[in-house]
Design an enzyme around this catalytic site. Structure first.
Site, PDB file in Angstrom:
ATOM      1  N   THR A  58       5.507   2.868  -3.897  1.00  0.00           N
ATOM      2  CA  THR A  58       5.848   2.147  -5.526  1.00  0.00           C
ATOM      3  C   THR A  58       5.146   4.096  -6.073  1.00  0.00           C
ATOM      4  OG1 THR A  58       6.511   0.010  -5.096  1.00  0.00           O
ATOM      5  CG2 THR A  58       6.178   1.214  -7.175  1.00  0.00           C
ATOM      6  N   SER A  77       3.866  -6.027   1.280  1.00  0.00           N
ATOM      7  CA  SER A  77       3.533  -5.785  -0.129  1.00  0.00           C
ATOM      8  C   SER A  77       1.997  -5.492  -0.314  1.00  0.00           C
ATOM      9  CB  SER A  77       3.378  -6.391  -1.281  1.00  0.00           C
ATOM     10  OG  SER A  77       2.541  -6.476  -2.612  1.00  0.00           O
ATOM     11  N   LYS A  81      10.034   4.246  -3.645  1.00  0.00           N
ATOM     12  CA  LYS A  81      10.604   3.301  -4.681  1.00  0.00           C
ATOM     13  C   LYS A  81      10.689   3.422  -6.286  1.00  0.00           C
ATOM     14  CE  LYS A  81      10.194  -1.930  -4.301  1.00  0.00           C
ATOM     15  NZ  LYS A  81       9.618  -2.085  -6.458  1.00  0.00           N
ATOM     16  N   TYR A 115       0.657   0.832  -2.604  1.00  0.00           N
ATOM     17  CA  TYR A 115       0.514   1.799  -4.243  1.00  0.00           C
ATOM     18  C   TYR A 115      -0.340   2.552  -3.820  1.00  0.00           C
ATOM     19  CZ  TYR A 115       3.010  -2.060  -6.741  1.00  0.00           C
ATOM     20  OH  TYR A 115       3.784  -3.917  -6.914  1.00  0.00           O
ATOM     21  N   HIS A 167      11.964  -1.573 -10.963  1.00  0.00           N
ATOM     22  CA  HIS A 167      10.744  -2.692 -10.643  1.00  0.00           C
ATOM     23  C   HIS A 167      11.275  -4.218 -11.129  1.00  0.00           C
ATOM     24  CE1 HIS A 167       6.629  -3.000  -9.069  1.00  0.00           C
ATOM     25  NE2 HIS A 167       6.479  -3.750  -9.052  1.00  0.00           N
TER      26      HIS A 167
END
Length: 360
Positions: free
Chosen positions: A161, A113, A234, A135, A258
């Protein structure tokens, strides 16, 4: 259950969750389990998966069963990858490295992440195959730096994402005034997440400050210019979005809401999956995320056309229940359950699972 070194007296992910819940602080339990709003979508993800009934085939030789597949250039022992999840040291001191080691030992990819509580290179060094989840940040220099670090660490894909222009309104975290304890922060992103404020979530404040809500289709071209890695989106639920993404050169799609942590009331991911698979029409892999808990769920996803699944909360429960050993237990459970489900459905391999019919 099978497997040396696993947690004792554990026969399902639900057992692992109960162990973890007994060991974790209440606000951490809520952080893992919770969703946004009234958590309608959290419940709907599970209910929708339960409604998918697989039609087994008969008189098939399943004396051997191959669960392996290739995912973005690497062999995986299962059609499973560990989903990107933030702040894993919050759950266990071993953090991301413990989970990554367990994934590597199990032979499945681990997705790092952006908001990892450990550095990208350290997590990648502990794992087997890794992907990096991105992100979209306001500071493009940080984005470029993250991409370079992921490439240098040997990550095999970038998972962008696309469903977090801002953090969903997570009522459990707001009620708890959720905050990260000292020493835990997003080490790959500059900036302090801030102090505890009653009735507020430090995570929501931090993401509002650093995430860029202007992310749009034109940014995909910029991203592809700044990385040589395959780009996976995603957070796609609409078939038209999936079709446009592939037309723009995206290398993979993750159908995801999510885990019910963003738009409460969004369609369950497994409900959206068949339309996305049809729209993509074999042009790139399609993975399912959100609600997967068992090997039977993996079979359901395959029967609906998914290439593989991402598994999130079960891994965090494993981490909370016993660190690396707990995550290994969860992945071993999924392997055992999937092999059993495949055989009982008359499927000696994953390709035959994708030819199964479903009802519901």
């Amino acid at each position: 259950m099978a497997g040396e070194g696993n947690l004792p007296d554990v026969w399902s992910v639900s057992d692992v969750e109960r162990l973890a819940a007994a060991r974790l602080a209440p606000q951490v339990r809520d952080y893992i389990a919770g969703g946004s709003g009234e958590e309608v979508t959290v419940a709907a993800n599970r209910a929708a998966l339960d409604r998918v009934a697989v039609v087994p085939r008969a008189l098939v030789d399943v004396s051997a069963c191959d669960t392996g597949c290739e995912l973005f250039g690497a062999r995986s022992s299962l059609p499973v990858a560990v989903a990107p999840m933030a702040y894993q040291k919050l759950i266990h001191p071993g953090g991301e490295r413990a989970a990554a080691r367990a994934a590597g030992s199990a032979g499945v990819p681990y997705v790092i992440s952006t908001l990892s509580s450990e550095p990208i290179d350290a997590v990648a060094g502990a794992a087997g195959a890794t992907w990096f989840q991105l992100y979209w940040l306001r500071d493009r220099r940080t984005v470029v730096d993250l991409l370079r670090r992921a490439e240098d660490a040997g990550c095999r894909a970038v998972v962008l994402t696309v469903d977090v222009p801002l953090l969903g309104r997570r009522l459990r975290d707001l009620r708890n005034g959720f905050a990260l304890p000292p020493g835990i922060r997003p080490v790959n992103v500059d900036g302090d997440v801030g102090e505890h404020v009653p009735g507020d979530s430090v995570l929501a404040r931090h993401t509002a400050a650093v995430f860029d809500p202007s992310l749009s289709w034109r940014d995909l071209d910029w991203l592809r210019e700044h990385t040589s890695l395959p780009v996976v989106l995603k957070g796609v639920l609409d078939a038209e979005d999936a079709d446009q993404a592939v037309d723009r050169g995206v290398d993979g799609i993750v159908v995801s809401n999510h885990g019910g942590r963003q738009l409460d009331g969004a369609v369950p991911a497994v409900t959206a999956l068949p339309e996305v698979v049809a729209a993509v029409d074999g042009r790139c892999p399609v993975l399912l995320d959100s609600g997967v808990r068992t090997g039977a769920d993996v079979l359901r996803a395959l029967a609906l056309g998914a290439t593989a699944v991402l598994v999130g909360r079960p891994v965090l429960w494993g981490l909370g229940a016993g660190g690396e050993r707990g995550v290994a237990t969860v992945l071993d459970l999924l392997r055992e359950e999937l092999e059993t489900a495949l055989r009982l459905a008359g499927c000696p391999d994953l390709a035959s699972a994708r030819r199964l019919r479903t009802r519901g």
